[in-house]
Scaffold this active site. Structure first.
Site, short mmCIF file in Angstrom:
data_model
loop_
_atom_site.label_atom_id
_atom_site.label_comp_id
_atom_site.label_asym_id
_atom_site.label_seq_id
_atom_site.Cartn_x
_atom_site.Cartn_y
_atom_site.Cartn_z
N GLU A 93 0.83 -1.20 0.00
CA GLU A 93 0.00 0.00 0.00
C GLU A 93 0.87 1.25 0.00
O GLU A 93 0.52 2.26 -0.63
CB GLU A 93 -0.94 -0.01 1.20
CG GLU A 93 -1.90 -1.19 1.25
CD GLU A 93 -2.66 -1.39 -0.05
OE1 GLU A 93 -2.93 -0.40 -0.77
OE2 GLU A 93 -3.00 -2.55 -0.37
N HIS A 96 1.87 2.16 -3.45
CA HIS A 96 0.90 3.01 -4.16
C HIS A 96 1.11 4.48 -3.79
O HIS A 96 0.97 5.36 -4.64
CB HIS A 96 -0.53 2.59 -3.80
CG HIS A 96 -0.96 1.32 -4.44
ND1 HIS A 96 -0.84 1.08 -5.80
CD2 HIS A 96 -1.53 0.20 -3.92
CE1 HIS A 96 -1.32 -0.12 -6.09
NE2 HIS A 96 -1.74 -0.68 -4.97
#
Length: 223
Positions: A93, A96
């Site tokens: 994550e 990202h």
């Protein structure tokens, strides 16, 4: 219907694989003993994006990055666990977040087309159904085109997810958060997770092929 069954089979297989792989490596504690949250905070700071907040969300494997809010959202199991599976998911994550910070083009494209694709995904099947119901080939064609636009988001998402995983593993190794041996476990977890996106995209493409075949058969009967 064979395409539908194949798509369902791929999705179930991918879901089962990611759950079993995560469960396997969720039992393996990291040598440094840091949690998913701590790993995420280290990665964000080292990449100069300390402005991105790490927040908690409910659910299991419900982790996500919000480019709008600039937040890395970690499920309770990921946030508090020191397993290499949890650290891998948290790092993904953060991958990202790094993509967003550097303007990674596939992420920018997917973010911009997502609203359009979301609307198309809701309209496609009703348009096609109406077309078949009233016998208007133009409606069917329009529905198929709308459906194709809808699944383009899933296809563009594939390189975004793959790149985020690659960034995650590279950062984890470069910063010494995990050992090379532990990185192998992270790779297994993130590869299994990536396969769920591949399966979803493949299922949608198969559904599109099914619609094209049905429309083609109808066209020949009309002739």
């Amino acid at each position: 219907m064979i395409f539908v069954y194949i798509g369902m089979g791929l999705s179930l297989l991918a879901s089962s694989l990611v759950k079993s792989t995560f469960a396997k490596y969720d039992r393996v504690r990291s040598q440094r003993g840091i949690s998913g949250r701590e790993a995420a905070e280290i990665i964000l700071q080292k990449n100069g994006i300390g402005y991105v907040q790490v927040l908690s969300v409910r659910g299991h494997l419900s982790d996500f990055y919000s480019p709008k809010d600039k937040t890395v959202n970690l499920s309770e199991a990921t946030e508090n666990s020191s397993s290499i599976a949890a650290i891998g998911v948290a790092a993904h994550e953060c991958g990202h977040a790094v993509q967003d910070a550097v303007g990674y083009m596939p992420l920018v494209i997917s973010r911009n087309i997502n609203p359009v694709c979301a609307i198309c995904s809701q309209l496609a099947i009703p348009i096609i159904f109406i077309g078949f119901l009233i016998g208007l080939s133009g409606f069917i064609q329009l529905g198929i085109i709308v459906f194709a636009v809808a699944i383009s988001f899933q296809i563009i998402t594939l390189p975004v997810e793959w790149n985020a995983s690659q960034r995650a593993m590279r950062i984890l190794e470069e910063e010494g958060i995990l050992s090379p041996q532990e990185i192998k476990g992270v790779r297994a977890v993130l590869t299994a997770a990536a396969l769920t996106y591949v399966a979803a995209a493949a299922s949608s493409v198969l559904q599109l092929l099914r619609l094209l075949i049905l429309y083609g058969g109808r066209g020949r009967r009309d002739d």
